[in-house]
Write an enzyme that holds these catalytic residues in place. Sequence first.
Site, mmCIF file in Angstrom:
data_model
loop_
_atom_site.group_PDB
_atom_site.id
_atom_site.type_symbol
_atom_site.label_atom_id
_atom_site.label_comp_id
_atom_site.label_asym_id
_atom_site.label_seq_id
_atom_site.Cartn_x
_atom_site.Cartn_y
_atom_site.Cartn_z
ATOM 1 N N LYS A 46 -6.711 -12.510 24.070
ATOM 2 C CA LYS A 46 -7.741 -11.482 24.275
ATOM 3 C C LYS A 46 -8.373 -11.700 25.655
ATOM 4 O O LYS A 46 -8.873 -12.798 25.951
ATOM 5 C CB LYS A 46 -8.785 -11.614 23.170
ATOM 6 C CG LYS A 46 -9.564 -10.367 22.875
ATOM 7 C CD LYS A 46 -10.341 -10.569 21.581
ATOM 8 C CE LYS A 46 -11.235 -9.421 21.263
ATOM 9 N NZ LYS A 46 -12.116 -9.738 20.139
HETATM 10 C C1 E4P Z 1 -13.699 -6.976 18.791
HETATM 11 O O1 E4P Z 1 -12.655 -7.507 18.985
HETATM 12 C C2 E4P Z 1 -14.990 -7.625 18.854
HETATM 13 O O2 E4P Z 1 -14.809 -8.957 18.479
HETATM 14 C C3 E4P Z 1 -15.985 -7.060 17.890
HETATM 15 O O3 E4P Z 1 -15.460 -5.965 17.182
HETATM 16 C C4 E4P Z 1 -17.336 -6.830 18.444
HETATM 17 O O4 E4P Z 1 -18.156 -6.320 17.424
HETATM 18 P P1 E4P Z 1 -19.748 -6.306 17.493
HETATM 19 O O5 E4P Z 1 -20.154 -5.241 18.455
HETATM 20 O O6 E4P Z 1 -20.177 -6.000 16.100
HETATM 21 O O7 E4P Z 1 -20.167 -7.676 17.962
#
Ligand code: E4P
Length: 223
Positions: free
Chosen positions: A95
């Site tokens: 990522k």
């Molecule tokens: C995606 O890969 C992120 O880890 C995640 O969905 C972020 O979500 P949040 O905005 O609830 O922290």
Amino acid sequence: MRNLNPIVMKFFIDTANLAQIKEAQDLGVLDGVTTNPSLMAKEVIKGQENILKHYVDICKIVSGDVSAEVISTDFDGIVKEGEALAKLHKQIVVKVPMIKEGVKAINYFTGKGIRTNCTLVFSAGQALLAAKAGATYVSPFIGRLDDVSTDGLRLIEDIRTIYDNYGFKTQILAASVRHPMHIINCAMLGADVATCPLSAITALLKHPLTDSGLAQFLADAKK
Ligand code: E4P
């Protein structure tokens, strides 16, 4: 033509909590996991070695893709970290944040056959760049856009149109999903994946007419 990816919508769980991942896996609908540094920090895992082991532990629970995020922000650092993460397990997807150095690194990883998830995407232009660089997944954060009075679902719709116009194979991974209607709307709009908290996935189960209908059937069965 819509959605050129020959796949059905996938459900990922957005957590690093092993118990929750196992619960979602046991439900039989889980296709993968996304993590991020904040979610890893919540699990209070001490030391780099244990963090890497945690990713492998997640891979042992699910059979699908597991996103593990780099924390470097320079090209060399992202590449070094990403290569180490990718070596951990064949299910690992690296990522990478949507920054200039990140886009360069995604292009590098694509050339090496390392799969990537371009994260922190908030605009269609960013999603176009991620796809041009060859990202496996692009993660538009719909909940965080909604939080600042911008329509997160509109972004999913725009990216779907752009990717379908040109046949980009990058999968749209709707992220920052907060509730079941986000999941349903993402499915309506043709997102390839929704990554959700366990609560949003289990909320899909619920309907008061199911509960009252079942209660009636069980009561009648006793008669
Ligand atoms: C995606 O890969 C992120 O880890 C995640 O969905 C972020 O979500 P949040 O905005 O609830 O922290």
